[in-house]
Design a protein around this motif. Structure first.
Motif, PDB file in Angstrom:
ATOM      1  N   ASN A 168     -17.915  54.992  -6.609  1.00 48.80           N
ATOM      2  CA  ASN A 168     -18.123  54.030  -5.533  1.00 48.80           C
ATOM      3  C   ASN A 168     -17.393  52.719  -5.783  1.00 48.80           C
ATOM      4  O   ASN A 168     -17.114  51.979  -4.832  1.00 48.80           O
ATOM      5  N   MET A 169     -17.083  52.426  -7.038  1.00 45.84           N
ATOM      6  CA  MET A 169     -16.247  51.274  -7.316  1.00 45.84           C
ATOM      7  C   MET A 169     -14.777  51.631  -7.129  1.00 45.84           C
ATOM      8  O   MET A 169     -13.974  50.798  -6.711  1.00 45.84           O
ATOM      9  N   VAL A 170     -14.417  52.879  -7.425  1.00 38.16           N
ATOM     10  CA  VAL A 170     -13.051  53.328  -7.136  1.00 38.16           C
ATOM     11  C   VAL A 170     -12.754  53.103  -5.663  1.00 38.16           C
ATOM     12  O   VAL A 170     -11.707  52.581  -5.289  1.00 38.16           O
ATOM     13  N   GLY A 171     -13.684  53.508  -4.802  1.00 37.62           N
ATOM     14  CA  GLY A 171     -13.528  53.243  -3.378  1.00 37.62           C
ATOM     15  C   GLY A 171     -13.549  54.479  -2.513  1.00 37.62           C
ATOM     16  O   GLY A 171     -12.560  55.216  -2.441  1.00 37.62           O
ATOM     17  N   TYR A 172     -14.677  54.715  -1.844  1.00 34.16           N
ATOM     18  CA  TYR A 172     -14.809  55.834  -0.925  1.00 34.16           C
ATOM     19  C   TYR A 172     -15.159  55.353   0.486  1.00 34.16           C
ATOM     20  O   TYR A 172     -15.590  56.132   1.321  1.00 34.16           O
ATOM     21  N   GLY A 173     -14.979  54.063   0.729  1.00 34.13           N
ATOM     22  CA  GLY A 173     -15.246  53.521   2.058  1.00 34.13           C
ATOM     23  C   GLY A 173     -14.091  53.784   3.007  1.00 34.13           C
ATOM     24  O   GLY A 173     -12.944  53.891   2.602  1.00 34.13           O
ATOM     25  N   MET A 174     -14.405  53.900   4.299  1.00 34.57           N
ATOM     26  CA  MET A 174     -13.381  54.191   5.302  1.00 34.57           C
ATOM     27  C   MET A 174     -13.379  53.109   6.376  1.00 34.57           C
ATOM     28  O   MET A 174     -14.434  52.725   6.882  1.00 34.57           O
ATOM     29  N   THR A 175     -12.201  52.641   6.707  1.00 31.32           N
ATOM     30  CA  THR A 175     -12.107  51.606   7.737  1.00 31.32           C
ATOM     31  C   THR A 175     -12.275  52.182   9.131  1.00 31.32           C
ATOM     32  O   THR A 175     -12.902  51.562   9.990  1.00 31.32           O
ATOM     33  N   GLU A 176     -11.751  53.376   9.396  1.00 32.22           N
ATOM     34  CA  GLU A 176     -11.749  53.919  10.758  1.00 32.22           C
ATOM     35  C   GLU A 176     -12.528  55.217  10.918  1.00 32.22           C
ATOM     36  O   GLU A 176     -13.152  55.450  11.955  1.00 32.22           O
ATOM     37  N   ASP A 177     -12.493  56.085   9.932  1.00 31.31           N
ATOM     38  CA  ASP A 177     -13.063  57.424  10.059  1.00 31.31           C
ATOM     39  C   ASP A 177     -14.567  57.395   9.816  1.00 31.31           C
ATOM     40  O   ASP A 177     -15.033  57.148   8.714  1.00 31.31           O
ATOM     41  N   GLY A 178     -15.348  57.662  10.869  1.00 28.59           N
ATOM     42  CA  GLY A 178     -16.788  57.646  10.763  1.00 28.59           C
ATOM     43  C   GLY A 178     -17.393  59.034  10.751  1.00 28.59           C
ATOM     44  O   GLY A 178     -16.722  60.032  10.470  1.00 28.59           O
TER      45      GLY A 178
END
Length: 306
Positions: free
Chosen positions: A78-88
């Motif tokens: 989760n610190m590496v980054g699994y967040g998405m700006t557009e894809d929900g």
């Protein structure tokens, strides 16, 4: 740096017999060069380890209050980054679970301001995401869980340093807040990411104090974290030529990890390993009061209890 000798008051051998820790009578000075010389070294049974004397040299960390403000973000996926700006949700653009959804529905979350992440806050559905050159990010992509992933560095702004090119990590919003806070002349910010998927605190990130108190060996991820920080800060002008000649000041540390320690034997140890990590990181950088922020994430979805 031309000063007098430093007094060593104690030397202790680690449990794995690979490291000797030296205790000094006084703290080392910041941004200074030290020479270390050894002679008559022997193993634990008395056999000679080196003929004559040997020496080495090292530099301590900088603490320039007018330098680049440095924040270190460490942890696992989760610190590496699994967040998405557009894809929900259900692969829907702007759907629930995306940063776009939060910006468009900003009014539902009065405690936050997701539109502040946009170039055009008045048009949240179509605006580009806010980038900034006064906040830089540096780190090796740890999505695979292995060291030595692709080096990513540059201005803050998505997509950047997430698990893949379409994802973002906590550094994006965090960096925006920092950039808005440090608005004075030459108050630039560097975020160093040292995160790898699936790594535990009890094993991979095991800090030296945990080894001294409860056994084991210092974790490879802990050592890699320090090595990565030293790599970029010792060559700051080469990594970011626009900052050539600038000093730096380490001012904060963020930790986002825990699920890999959810089972024994690491679960019970976590309450001890985390304070040890905090203390060792502060000692490493010579900053006993370094702010240390711990993030948490719901791992079981809405209403989850884990």
């Amino acid at each position: 740096d031309g000063g007098s000798a430093v007094t060593i008051t104690d030397a202790s051998l680690s449990a794995d017999k690979r490291t000797v820790s030296l205790t000094l009578d006084l703290p080392l000075s910041f941004d200074s060069t030290y020479n270390v010389s050894f002679s008559n070294l022997t193993g634990v049974t008395g056999e000679p380890l080196a003929a004559g004397s040997t020496s080495g040299q090292f530099d301590t960390w900088d603490d320039d209050p007018t330098g680049i403000k440095v924040f270190i973000l460490a942890g696992q996926s989760n610190m590496v980054g699994y967040g998405m700006t557009e894809d929900g949700s259900n692969n829907t653009d702007g759907g629930i679970g995306s940063l776009r959804y939060l910006a468009v529905n900003n009014g539902l979350y009065p405690e936050y301001d997701y539109t502040s992440l946009l170039e055009t806050p008045a048009d949240p559905a179509n605006s580009a995401w806010r980038n900034r050159s006064d906040v830089k990010v540096w780190g090796y992509n740890g999505h695979s869980g292995n060291f030595g992933g692709p080096l990513q560095k540059g201005d803050l702004g998505p997509p950047f340093t997430g698990g893949n090119i379409a994802w973002i990590g906590p550094e994006y919003a965090f960096g925006q807040i920092l950039g808005d806070f440090y608005t004075g002349a030459n108050e630039d910010v560097l975020i160093i990411k040292t995160a790898w998927g699936g790594h535990s605190l009890g094993g991979n990130f095991r800090p030296p104090s945990a080894v001294a108190d409860r056994g084991g060996v210092v974790g490879a991820s802990y050592l890699e974290m320090i090595d990565n920080v030293r790599e970029v800060l010792s060559g700051l002008g080469a990594e970011f030529p626009e900052w050539s000649g600038r000093g730096y000041q380490i001012v904060g540390f963020g930790w986002h990890q825990g699920v890999s320690d959810g089972s024994e034997p690491f679960a019970t140890e976590y309450k001890d390993n985390l304070p040890d990590l905090i203390g060792d990181v502060r000692a490493e950088f010579g900053k006993p009061d370094l702010p240390f922020v711990i993030a948490s994430t719901g791992m079981m979805g809405v209403g989850g209890t884990k």
